[in-house]
Write an enzyme that holds these catalytic residues in place. Structure first.
Site, short mmCIF file in Angstrom:
data_model
loop_
_atom_site.label_atom_id
_atom_site.label_comp_id
_atom_site.label_asym_id
_atom_site.label_seq_id
_atom_site.Cartn_x
_atom_site.Cartn_y
_atom_site.Cartn_z
CE1 TYR A 62 17.44 -6.65 -24.16
CE2 TYR A 62 18.18 -8.64 -25.28
CZ TYR A 62 17.69 -7.35 -25.33
OH TYR A 62 17.46 -6.76 -26.52
CG HIS B 160 8.31 -3.37 -24.57
ND1 HIS B 160 9.67 -3.39 -24.38
CD2 HIS B 160 7.88 -4.61 -24.28
CE1 HIS B 160 10.03 -4.59 -23.98
NE2 HIS B 160 8.97 -5.36 -23.92
#
Ligand SMILES: *[C@@H]1O[C@H](CO)[C@@H](O)[C@H](O)[C@H]1NC(C)=O
Ligand SMILES: *[C@@H]1O[C@H](CO)[C@@H](O)[C@H](O)[C@H]1NC(C)=O
Ligand SMILES: *[C@@H]1O[C@H](CO)[C@@H](O)[C@H](O)[C@H]1NC(C)=O
Ligand SMILES: *[C@@H]1O[C@H](CO)[C@@H](O)[C@H](O)[C@H]1NC(C)=O
Ligand SMILES: *[C@@H]1O[C@H](CO)[C@@H](O)[C@H](O)[C@H]1NC(C)=O
Ligand SMILES: *[C@@H]1O[C@H](CO)[C@@H](O)[C@H](O)[C@H]1NC(C)=O
Ligand SMILES: *[C@@H]1O[C@H](CO)[C@@H](O)[C@H](O)[C@H]1NC(C)=O
Length: 552
Positions: free
Chosen positions: A202, A383
């Site tokens: 990420y 999420h």
């Protein structure tokens, strides 16, 4: 040979004394088009043209030295048509229309065809506003036509003009844009990222939103994916940063050693693999340029390098479309779900463990500073982190469930994207929003706590709505002391209760007991308004019958 041939200009026309229009200064012109001319976003150009065949430019450069702008015949320096200007330390200004005679010589044009409107300087930047005719008839000026132009921009760190020694950029651009065609401006932010030979990475960076002096609307986001022979970019998320955030530089692991790279949690848009652009509804868009607006975004790119290929460089990013033609409403994003901190816990070895977070919006008016208009929800984004298997949000009014707002019972962490509602849904202040997440932790031996890192968990639903209000998040968490007591643990406060979870003998029975206790526990609801910190805490009783929501 790098001789500097600028003396001729300095001694002649170069000093200007512009009359001062101190009283009733004209408002800055509305220039519809803009772009950064360099990769580091130091040189910003705005421009527009009118029916009188005039084109106006505003060059903004992060320097207090000289600045230059111009046109090249095909990208090379000789033959280029250049204007140079700046503000001396004593406040005098200079400006000149020149051309590059050869590789080392800049000469002033006999005919000065660029008209300076203003050149100003503050502690960091120099801004030069000027205009010219599309065709000047001076052989030393290049015509501006419907062709792509090769722009040149340059600057120095002080006011000793040394054109060939400054920083220099060139860019191809199409200047003759018209109303009716793509109505907005565009800016592109691209990563330059050396993708490590790891399956999952990420990468995060912070980028400034377009520098606009008055309110604009962002009406479209588009992912820009650099083609490779494998799918490298898995998903992209864009988060808005509050204007108080201290923004770190560079690119780093989003959830690594430096926690600053996880700052800014307000999602603005997200795409999964193969995602197309996202366009906001005709009636609403994201505001920039006012004090209530984000000034930075965090760009999060999830890379998958399953073949562990070394030496990959990626330069993907986002394209942002924005316009001064304002839509009717500003878009707001309401973050709901479970407050992401360690009071939220998930036991290990759970095939399925549900957590709940409540938003009670009855305090919205008070928190907002004025009555909150109904929220017209048009999209959502779910999420969780790696152990999330399902997310669901439901709306309640007067204790009754009105509807499921959104759900995904086969949630895949790798597919985070903004999804449109089938139809606009109205949330009235006073309604409750309950978010349920389903987690699976069969592969984990320790407790998973709530928090920002990928090994922590989250349970969030972002609701995209209009008109915008001041509330940025409304999240709940269960009374963990109650859960600890049900699990027969001794604890006298939340921190002790949290630590006690490590001493529970987790098996499938205790997991079920914990889940039930967390469901029944009172919820503390935290409501946060924009630029209000610390968030004010609202205690709300948890009498609501959660069973209403999800029949087993
Ligand atoms: C300001 O400084 C410049 C460059 O040093 C000089 O040429 C000019 O005469 C000065 N102007 C005034 C008003 O002192
Ligand atoms: C200086 O001017 C630039 C360009 O107008 C502006 O973006 C910037 O915020 C200004 N900086 C300060 C410190 O005023
Ligand atoms: C992609 O290209 C790299 C070299 O650039 C090569 O090593 C790799 O095998 C290729 N992968 C596929 C799936 O073709
Ligand atoms: C940040 O927000 C506050 C409050 O809304 C506002 O007064 C201030 O001008 C903003 N700061 C900047 C740099 O825009
Ligand atoms: C946000 O709060 C301020 C007062 O704190 C208020 O003046 C403003 O109108 C509110 N904005 C919205 C969109 O409700
Ligand atoms: C619960 O049961 C499953 C098998 O159905 C097992 O794999 C898992 O480890 C058990 N969980 C705990 C915490 O003992
Ligand atoms: C929400 O808050 C209001 C006012 O504090 C309260 O009357 C209501 O019972 C709360 N709702 C729930 C579900 O706790």
């Amino acid at each position: 040979m790098m001789t500097v041939l600028f003396s001729r200009i300095k001694s002649t026309l170069f000093l200007l004394f512009l009359p001062c229009f101190c009283s009733g200064q004209p408002a800055p012109p509305l220039l519809r088009f803009s772009i950064f001319l360099d990769p580091s976003n130091m040189v910003y150009l705005r421009w527009d043209h009118d029916k009188q065949e005039l084109m106006m430019f505003e060059l903004q450069v992060l320097t207090t030295g000289w600045v230059a702008f111009g046109f090249s015949p095909h990208g090379e320096l000789p033959g280029s048509d250049i204007v140079i200007g700046g503000v001396f330390p004593n406040g005098s200004i200079y400006f000149s229309d020149c051309h590059v005679a050869d590789e080392t010589t800049l000469e002033e044009d006999e005919s000065q065809d660029y008209q300076l409107l203003s050149v100003t300087e503050n502690k960091t930047s120099t801004t030069m506003l000027f205009k010219r005719h599309l065709r000047t008839c001076d052989p030393n000026d290049l015509d501006i036509t419907v062709d792509t132009v090769r722009l040149i921009a340059a600057f120095g760190t002080d006011d000793t003009v040394q054109f060939f020694k400054g920083q220099r950029f060139s860019k191809s651009l199409f200047l003759m844009r018209y109303r009716g065609e793509p109505s907005g401006d565009l800016c592109v932010f691209l990563f330059q990222f050396a993708v490590p030979a790891e399956e999952t990475k990420y990468a995060c960076t912070f980028i400034p939103l377009p520098m606009v002096k008055q309110k604009h609307h962002i009406y479209k986001f588009e992912p820009v994916i650099t083609p490779h022979n494998i799918t490298l970019v898995h998903h992209i998320l864009v988060y808005a940063c509050g204007n108080a955030s201290v923004i770190p530089n560079g690119i780093d692991d989003c959830y690594g050693a430096n926690p600053d790279f996880a700052l800014c949690s307000q999602v603005l848009v997200g795409w999964a693999v193969g995602g197309e652009s996202y366009q906001f509804p005709d009636e609403a868009a994201v505001s920039i340029g006012t004090p209530w607006d984000p000034q930075y975004i965090r760009l999060e790119i999830h890379y998958s390098n399953f073949d562990l290929l070394p030496g990959l460089i990626d330069s993907s990013g986002v394209r942002i479309y924005y316009t001064p033609e304002l839509r009717k409403y500003d878009v707001g994003v309401l973050q709901t779900g479970i407050f992401p901190f360690p009071v939220h816990f998930i036991p290990p070895g759970a095939k399925s463990y549900r957590s709940y977070g409540l938003c009670n919006s009855s305090q919205f008016d008070e928190m907002n500073g004025m009555l909150v208009p109904d929220l017209h929800v048009f999209a959502y984004l779910l999420h969780t982190h790696l152990s999330g298997r399902g997310v669901k949000a439901a709306q309640y009014r007067n204790g009754e469930q009105l509807r499921i707002i959104c759900e995904d019972n086969k949630y895949d962490f790798r597919l985070q994207e903004i999804r449109d509602m089938k139809e606009i849904l109205i949330i009235k202040p006073g309604d409750e929003i309950l978010v349920e997440c389903n987690f699976q932790t069969l592969d984990r031996s320790g407790i998973t706590f709530g928090g920002p890192s990928t090994m922590n968990e989250m349970c969030l639903t972002f609701l995209f709505y209009y008109p915008r209000n001041n509330i940025s998040s409304c999240m709940g968490y269960p009374d963990i002391l109650y859960i600890a007591h049900v699990l027969k643990q001794e604890a006298s406060d939340a921190v002790e209760a949290m630590m006690a979870m490590d001493f529970v003998d987790w098996d499938n029975d205790t997991v079920k007991i914990a889940e039930k206790a967390a469901k029944e526990a009172d919820q503390v609801v935290m409501i946060k308004a924009i630029n209000v910190s610390p968030p004010s805490e609202k205690f709300v009783g948890g009498e609501m019958d959660l069973a209403l929501m999800f029949q087993e």
